[in-house]
Design a protein around this motif. Structure first.
Motif, PDB file in Angstrom:
ATOM      1  N   THR A   1       0.813  -1.212   0.000  1.00  0.00           N
ATOM      2  CA  THR A   1       0.000   0.000   0.000  1.00  0.00           C
ATOM      3  C   THR A   1       0.848   1.264   0.000  1.00  0.00           C
ATOM      4  O   THR A   1       0.314   2.358  -0.227  1.00  0.00           O
ATOM      5  N   ARG A   2       2.163   1.144   0.209  1.00  0.00           N
ATOM      6  CA  ARG A   2       3.060   2.305   0.217  1.00  0.00           C
ATOM      7  C   ARG A   2       3.621   2.617  -1.164  1.00  0.00           C
ATOM      8  O   ARG A   2       4.460   3.501  -1.302  1.00  0.00           O
ATOM      9  N   ILE A   3       3.173   1.923  -2.202  1.00  0.00           N
ATOM     10  CA  ILE A   3       3.822   2.044  -3.499  1.00  0.00           C
ATOM     11  C   ILE A   3       3.771   3.482  -4.024  1.00  0.00           C
ATOM     12  O   ILE A   3       4.757   3.984  -4.585  1.00  0.00           O
ATOM     13  N   GLY A   4       2.663   4.196  -3.848  1.00  0.00           N
ATOM     14  CA  GLY A   4       2.591   5.585  -4.305  1.00  0.00           C
ATOM     15  C   GLY A   4       3.605   6.464  -3.593  1.00  0.00           C
ATOM     16  O   GLY A   4       4.285   7.294  -4.219  1.00  0.00           O
ATOM     17  N   GLU A   5       3.739   6.269  -2.300  1.00  0.00           N
ATOM     18  CA  GLU A   5       4.717   7.025  -1.513  1.00  0.00           C
ATOM     19  C   GLU A   5       6.134   6.740  -1.985  1.00  0.00           C
ATOM     20  O   GLU A   5       6.962   7.660  -2.107  1.00  0.00           O
ATOM     21  N   VAL A   6       6.431   5.458  -2.266  1.00  0.00           N
ATOM     22  CA  VAL A   6       7.766   5.079  -2.725  1.00  0.00           C
ATOM     23  C   VAL A   6       8.059   5.699  -4.087  1.00  0.00           C
ATOM     24  O   VAL A   6       9.159   6.216  -4.330  1.00  0.00           O
ATOM     25  N   MET A   7       7.088   5.698  -4.990  1.00  0.00           N
ATOM     26  CA  MET A   7       7.276   6.296  -6.304  1.00  0.00           C
ATOM     27  C   MET A   7       7.549   7.792  -6.192  1.00  0.00           C
ATOM     28  O   MET A   7       8.438   8.331  -6.859  1.00  0.00           O
ATOM     29  N   ARG A   8       6.799   8.459  -5.321  1.00  0.00           N
ATOM     30  CA  ARG A   8       7.014   9.897  -5.130  1.00  0.00           C
ATOM     31  C   ARG A   8       8.395  10.179  -4.537  1.00  0.00           C
ATOM     32  O   ARG A   8       9.059  11.159  -4.908  1.00  0.00           O
ATOM     33  N   GLU A   9       8.840   9.319  -3.632  1.00  0.00           N
ATOM     34  CA  GLU A   9      10.158   9.495  -3.024  1.00  0.00           C
ATOM     35  C   GLU A   9      11.268   9.364  -4.058  1.00  0.00           C
ATOM     36  O   GLU A   9      12.249  10.117  -4.040  1.00  0.00           O
ATOM     37  N   ILE A  10      11.119   8.421  -4.990  1.00  0.00           N
ATOM     38  CA  ILE A  10      12.129   8.241  -6.039  1.00  0.00           C
ATOM     39  C   ILE A  10      12.259   9.517  -6.871  1.00  0.00           C
ATOM     40  O   ILE A  10      13.370   9.979  -7.170  1.00  0.00           O
ATOM     41  N   LEU A  11      11.122  10.107  -7.238  1.00  0.00           N
ATOM     42  CA  LEU A  11      11.167  11.344  -8.032  1.00  0.00           C
ATOM     43  C   LEU A  11      11.698  12.519  -7.212  1.00  0.00           C
ATOM     44  O   LEU A  11      12.440  13.357  -7.726  1.00  0.00           O
ATOM     45  N   ARG A  12      11.322  12.563  -5.953  1.00  0.00           N
ATOM     46  CA  ARG A  12      11.709  13.696  -5.110  1.00  0.00           C
ATOM     47  C   ARG A  12      13.207  13.693  -4.796  1.00  0.00           C
ATOM     48  O   ARG A  12      13.862  14.738  -4.811  1.00  0.00           O
TER      49      ARG A  12
ATOM     50  N   GLY B   1      -3.187  -6.479 -12.477  1.00  0.00           N
ATOM     51  CA  GLY B   1      -3.758  -5.189 -12.102  1.00  0.00           C
ATOM     52  C   GLY B   1      -3.268  -4.036 -12.951  1.00  0.00           C
ATOM     53  O   GLY B   1      -3.625  -2.887 -12.696  1.00  0.00           O
ATOM     54  N   GLY B   2      -2.441  -4.318 -13.945  1.00  0.00           N
ATOM     55  CA  GLY B   2      -1.929  -3.269 -14.823  1.00  0.00           C
ATOM     56  C   GLY B   2      -0.638  -2.676 -14.292  1.00  0.00           C
ATOM     57  O   GLY B   2       0.177  -3.364 -13.680  1.00  0.00           O
ATOM     58  N   SER B   3      -0.452  -1.399 -14.499  1.00  0.00           N
ATOM     59  CA  SER B   3       0.754  -0.718 -14.025  1.00  0.00           C
ATOM     60  C   SER B   3       0.390   0.729 -13.688  1.00  0.00           C
ATOM     61  O   SER B   3      -0.714   1.199 -13.966  1.00  0.00           O
ATOM     62  N   TYR B   4       1.355   1.424 -13.077  1.00  0.00           N
ATOM     63  CA  TYR B   4       1.148   2.799 -12.647  1.00  0.00           C
ATOM     64  C   TYR B   4       2.330   3.639 -13.088  1.00  0.00           C
ATOM     65  O   TYR B   4       3.478   3.210 -12.997  1.00  0.00           O
ATOM     66  N   LEU B   5       2.038   4.833 -13.559  1.00  0.00           N
ATOM     67  CA  LEU B   5       3.053   5.732 -14.096  1.00  0.00           C
ATOM     68  C   LEU B   5       3.030   7.040 -13.320  1.00  0.00           C
ATOM     69  O   LEU B   5       1.967   7.645 -13.130  1.00  0.00           O
ATOM     70  N   LEU B   6       4.204   7.480 -12.886  1.00  0.00           N
ATOM     71  CA  LEU B   6       4.323   8.756 -12.186  1.00  0.00           C
ATOM     72  C   LEU B   6       5.475   9.532 -12.797  1.00  0.00           C
ATOM     73  O   LEU B   6       6.579   8.994 -12.941  1.00  0.00           O
ATOM     74  N   THR B   7       5.220  10.788 -13.177  1.00  0.00           N
ATOM     75  CA  THR B   7       6.238  11.631 -13.796  1.00  0.00           C
ATOM     76  C   THR B   7       6.366  12.939 -13.018  1.00  0.00           C
ATOM     77  O   THR B   7       5.475  13.315 -12.248  1.00  0.00           O
ATOM     78  N   ARG B   8       7.468  13.633 -13.251  1.00  0.00           N
ATOM     79  CA  ARG B   8       7.707  14.887 -12.536  1.00  0.00           C
ATOM     80  C   ARG B   8       6.658  15.949 -12.858  1.00  0.00           C
ATOM     81  O   ARG B   8       6.342  16.793 -12.017  1.00  0.00           O
ATOM     82  N   ASP B   9       6.141  15.918 -14.077  1.00  0.00           N
ATOM     83  CA  ASP B   9       5.197  16.959 -14.492  1.00  0.00           C
ATOM     84  C   ASP B   9       3.766  16.449 -14.570  1.00  0.00           C
ATOM     85  O   ASP B   9       2.906  17.082 -15.180  1.00  0.00           O
ATOM     86  N   GLY B  10       3.491  15.311 -13.931  1.00  0.00           N
ATOM     87  CA  GLY B  10       2.163  14.724 -14.072  1.00  0.00           C
ATOM     88  C   GLY B  10       1.363  14.647 -12.790  1.00  0.00           C
ATOM     89  O   GLY B  10       0.440  13.830 -12.682  1.00  0.00           O
TER      90      GLY B  10
ATOM     91  N   GLU C   1      -1.753  -2.425 -32.593  1.00  0.00           N
ATOM     92  CA  GLU C   1      -2.743  -1.420 -32.222  1.00  0.00           C
ATOM     93  C   GLU C   1      -2.173  -0.025 -32.482  1.00  0.00           C
ATOM     94  O   GLU C   1      -0.973   0.173 -32.449  1.00  0.00           O
ATOM     95  N   PRO C   2      -3.036   0.963 -32.714  1.00  0.00           N
ATOM     96  CA  PRO C   2      -2.551   2.316 -33.048  1.00  0.00           C
ATOM     97  C   PRO C   2      -1.809   2.955 -31.893  1.00  0.00           C
ATOM     98  O   PRO C   2      -2.088   2.685 -30.719  1.00  0.00           O
ATOM     99  N   ALA C   3      -0.861   3.831 -32.210  1.00  0.00           N
ATOM    100  CA  ALA C   3      -0.115   4.583 -31.211  1.00  0.00           C
ATOM    101  C   ALA C   3      -1.022   5.625 -30.566  1.00  0.00           C
ATOM    102  O   ALA C   3      -2.077   5.964 -31.062  1.00  0.00           O
ATOM    103  N   ALA C   4      -0.533   6.151 -29.419  1.00  0.00           N
ATOM    104  CA  ALA C   4      -1.334   7.131 -28.686  1.00  0.00           C
ATOM    105  C   ALA C   4      -0.459   8.285 -28.217  1.00  0.00           C
ATOM    106  O   ALA C   4       0.213   8.191 -27.227  1.00  0.00           O
ATOM    107  N   GLY C   5      -0.466   9.373 -28.964  1.00  0.00           N
ATOM    108  CA  GLY C   5       0.097  10.610 -28.462  1.00  0.00           C
ATOM    109  C   GLY C   5       1.569  10.818 -28.710  1.00  0.00           C
ATOM    110  O   GLY C   5       2.312   9.903 -28.987  1.00  0.00           O
ATOM    111  N   PRO C   6       2.015  12.065 -28.608  1.00  0.00           N
ATOM    112  CA  PRO C   6       3.414  12.427 -28.823  1.00  0.00           C
ATOM    113  C   PRO C   6       4.259  12.146 -27.602  1.00  0.00           C
ATOM    114  O   PRO C   6       3.747  11.822 -26.540  1.00  0.00           O
ATOM    115  N   GLN C   7       5.545  12.273 -27.739  1.00  0.00           N
ATOM    116  CA  GLN C   7       6.485  12.070 -26.638  1.00  0.00           C
ATOM    117  C   GLN C   7       6.268  13.127 -25.562  1.00  0.00           C
ATOM    118  O   GLN C   7       5.921  14.268 -25.833  1.00  0.00           O
ATOM    119  N   ASN C   8       6.489  12.689 -24.281  1.00  0.00           N
ATOM    120  CA  ASN C   8       6.508  13.669 -23.191  1.00  0.00           C
ATOM    121  C   ASN C   8       7.641  13.347 -22.235  1.00  0.00           C
ATOM    122  O   ASN C   8       8.328  12.391 -22.425  1.00  0.00           O
TER     123      ASN C   8
END
Length: 297
Positions: free
Chosen positions: A184-195, A209-218, A290-297
């Motif tokens: 349950t701490r996975i969000g906190e750990v992801m934020r710590e890596i970026l911080r 369950g899929g995956s989760y993506l966290l970016t500096r500008d997101g 399957e078709p691509a989705a969106g430009p690079q960020n």
């Protein structure tokens, strides 16, 4: 380019996990699959048409021979150094749903090192470097950062505490990890890596369950990426996370958006679950069906 993480998995299929305590349990034929995390990422990227240079330290033993043979069959340019401790291996119990439990024998001695004059010339020629969390690889991270070549790492089931994993987490430009380790701490750990680190993006995989993506500008909340339904019955989840990394890196090197990279990773990971070990790897035609989705960020 991939550094570290080859070995051989011995796969034992069982009815269910955990295995009941017994003196002897009958199982179906036991298989052996050369690969491990670095080997699987190298094979997966090569199957997608990315030219791969793979450096590692293995033993001059029959296990190492299997590794060499599998990588050569997959077209990977593999250049190993030899360790007297032998080649890494694991025994993986896999149940009828494809879920696994792994007993990992790292083997590498604590003083094992890869000389800079061996790996740096290859790093400087690479577009991207993926570094596995081997003990020896921890000592080359500063040189890889100084080279200016972007690099990724996979922390696997890091709990967010272990200092060995942290060294990789805070130096990589792109970090993968399993959501299972931190729970349950996975969000906190992801934020710590970026911080606290250098990464521009962190990706947590969660199997079905899929995956989760966290970016500096997101924003501060990891964005969910749906799982892909496997195109055939699930046989073995070994290597699915490595296939996800391969699909993601393929998209990243092609200039796709991070969300699209995660979708490609999910496709590659789902495909990997339908075969035993790394016996069949998704190619670019199937990945891009399957078709691509969106430009690079």
């Amino acid at each position: 380019m991939v550094i570290g993480g080859s070995g051989v998995d011995t796969v034992v299929r069982v009815d269910a996990l955990p295995v009941p305590l017994a003196d002897s349990v009958g199982v179906s034929p036991i298989g052996e699959w050369p690969g491990h995390t670095g080997g699987n990422v190298a094979l997966g990227c090569q199957a997608l048409g990315l030219g791969v240079k793979f450096l590692d330290v293995i033993g001059d033993d029959w296990i190492g021979g299997q590794v060499r043979e599998r990588l050569a069959k997959g077209g990977v340019d593999f250049e190993p150094l030899i360790s007297p401790a032998g080649t890494r291996r694991a025994v993986n119990l896999v149940d009828s749903t494809g879920r696994r439990m792994s007993f990992y024998d790292a083997r590498d001695p604590e003083d094992l090192r890869m000389p800079a004059d061996f790996f740096l010339p290859h790093v400087r020629r690479a577009r991207h470097v993926h570094v596995s969390i081997m003990g020896f690889a921890r000592h080359l991270l500063d040189d890889v950062v100084a080279s200016g070549v972007p690099f990724s790492t996979d922390l696997h089931d890091w709990d967010g505490v272990d200092e060995h994993h942290r060294a990789f987490a805070l130096r990589a430009d792109l970090v993968f990890l399993s959501a299972a380790g931190a729970g349950t701490r996975i969000g906190e750990v992801m934020r710590e890596i970026l911080r606290e680190g250098r990464a521009g993006a962190v990706v947590a995989t969660a199997g079905a369950g899929g995956s989760y993506l966290l970016t500096r500008d997101g924003g501060s909340t990891p964005r969910p990426v749906p799982a892909t339904v496997p195109p055939a019955p699930v046989v073995d989840s070994n290597g699915a996370g490595d296939a996800y990394v391969s699909g993601f890196l393929y998209g990243r090197l092609a200039g796709r958006s991070l969300e699209e990279c995660a979708r490609l990773g999910a496709l590659a990971g789902a495909y990997a679950c339908t075969v035993a070990g790394n016996t069949s790897l998704i190619g670019p035609e199937a990945l891009l069906a399957e078709p691509a989705a969106g430009p690079q960020n």
